[in-house]
Scaffold this motif. Structure first.
Motif, mmCIF file in Angstrom:
data_model
loop_
_atom_site.group_PDB
_atom_site.id
_atom_site.type_symbol
_atom_site.label_atom_id
_atom_site.label_comp_id
_atom_site.label_asym_id
_atom_site.label_seq_id
_atom_site.Cartn_x
_atom_site.Cartn_y
_atom_site.Cartn_z
ATOM 1 N N LYS A 107 -4.049 0.001 -6.087
ATOM 2 C CA LYS A 107 -5.052 0.282 -5.349
ATOM 3 C C LYS A 107 -5.400 -0.925 -4.436
ATOM 4 O O LYS A 107 -5.106 -2.021 -4.750
ATOM 5 C CB LYS A 107 -6.453 0.597 -6.011
ATOM 6 C CG LYS A 107 -6.356 1.872 -6.806
ATOM 7 C CD LYS A 107 -7.689 2.189 -7.672
ATOM 8 C CE LYS A 107 -7.969 1.122 -8.721
ATOM 9 N NZ LYS A 107 -9.005 1.572 -9.862
ATOM 10 N N MET A 108 -5.745 -0.804 -3.219
ATOM 11 C CA MET A 108 -5.909 -1.859 -2.139
ATOM 12 C C MET A 108 -7.386 -1.599 -1.496
ATOM 13 O O MET A 108 -7.678 -0.441 -1.157
ATOM 14 C CB MET A 108 -4.657 -1.918 -1.260
ATOM 15 C CG MET A 108 -3.409 -2.327 -2.196
ATOM 16 S SD MET A 108 -2.178 -2.541 -0.986
ATOM 17 C CE MET A 108 -2.552 -4.022 -0.043
ATOM 18 N N ALA A 141 0.718 -1.231 -0.124
ATOM 19 C CA ALA A 141 -0.114 0.057 0.065
ATOM 20 C C ALA A 141 0.774 1.112 0.043
ATOM 21 O O ALA A 141 0.705 2.283 -0.838
ATOM 22 C CB ALA A 141 -0.805 -0.090 1.144
ATOM 23 N N TYR A 145 -5.165 1.763 3.869
ATOM 24 C CA TYR A 145 -6.126 1.662 2.735
ATOM 25 C C TYR A 145 -7.536 1.611 3.312
ATOM 26 O O TYR A 145 -7.554 1.341 4.232
ATOM 27 C CB TYR A 145 -5.463 0.644 1.722
ATOM 28 C CG TYR A 145 -5.383 -0.572 2.146
ATOM 29 C CD1 TYR A 145 -6.321 -1.618 2.355
ATOM 30 C CD2 TYR A 145 -3.815 -0.999 2.645
ATOM 31 C CE1 TYR A 145 -5.890 -2.824 2.813
ATOM 32 C CE2 TYR A 145 -3.627 -2.026 3.096
ATOM 33 C CZ TYR A 145 -4.572 -3.188 3.150
ATOM 34 O OH TYR A 145 -4.139 -4.378 3.549
#
Length: 185
Positions: free
Chosen positions: A103-104, A97, A128
């Protein structure tokens, strides 16, 4: 025989969890404001092989997240605060992250204690967004036997790969991101 039992135990937490304790909604859990807001995503038609068409409540602040609206490259990690292997792999996810290259989203799965889930995510540096799936809404679609589970979602929203069990190193996670999503962390 003990070796086989230990290997199974270490692979995933299974479905055992502690008894539920009274608590408020996830977003009202102590410390929830320390977590990143869940994204607001425009509604999109589901795609073939996509995430299930379910909406999950944000563990921190922000709107509910409709999984079918998500597009990648995206790594989704299914975890629970009571899951030992989830704690083992958390540093690898936190590092990914921090790279900012992908993206997470975390899914706090079948977890009766949102306040402990928030504490786990903040203590582990999982910076995230996270959503809550107390009702196991993703179980059938992703074939979740129990956490941990990591899904890799491509740019079209299709689930490119699902890794069941604990991630054993940052190198393993980075290689999966590269091989399954074409992103070099």
């Amino acid at each position: 025989m003990w070796g086989v039992a230990l290997a199974v135990l270490l692979t995933a937490c299974g479905t055992e969890k502690p008894a539920a304790a009274p608590s408020g909604s996830p977003s009202s859990a102590a410390g929830a404001g320390k977590l990143p807001d869940c994204p607001s995503t425009p509604s999109k038609p589901p795609t073939t092989g996509a995430l299930p068409d379910v909406s999950l409540r944000c563990l921190g602040s922000g709107p509910d997240v409709r999984l079918a609206d998500l597009r990648g490259p995206l790594v989704i990690n299914v975890w629970a605060q009571w899951c030992g292997p989830c704690r083992d792999e958390a540093p690898y996810l936190a590092a990914l992250a921090k790279s900012g290259k992908i993206k997470m989203l975390g899914i706090d799965y079948d977890d009766p204690r949102p306040e402990l889930a928030v504490k786990f995510a903040t203590d582990e540096g999982l910076a995230y967004p996270h959503v809550v799936d107390q009702d196991k809404a993703i179980q059938r679609a992703l074939k979740v036997a129990g956490p941990p589970l990591t899904a890799f979602v491509d740019k079209d929203g299709a689930v490119a790969f699902v890794h069941r069990g604990v991630l054993t190193s940052p190198q393993q996670l980075n290689q999966l991101v590269k091989d399954k999503l074409g992103v070099t962390p």
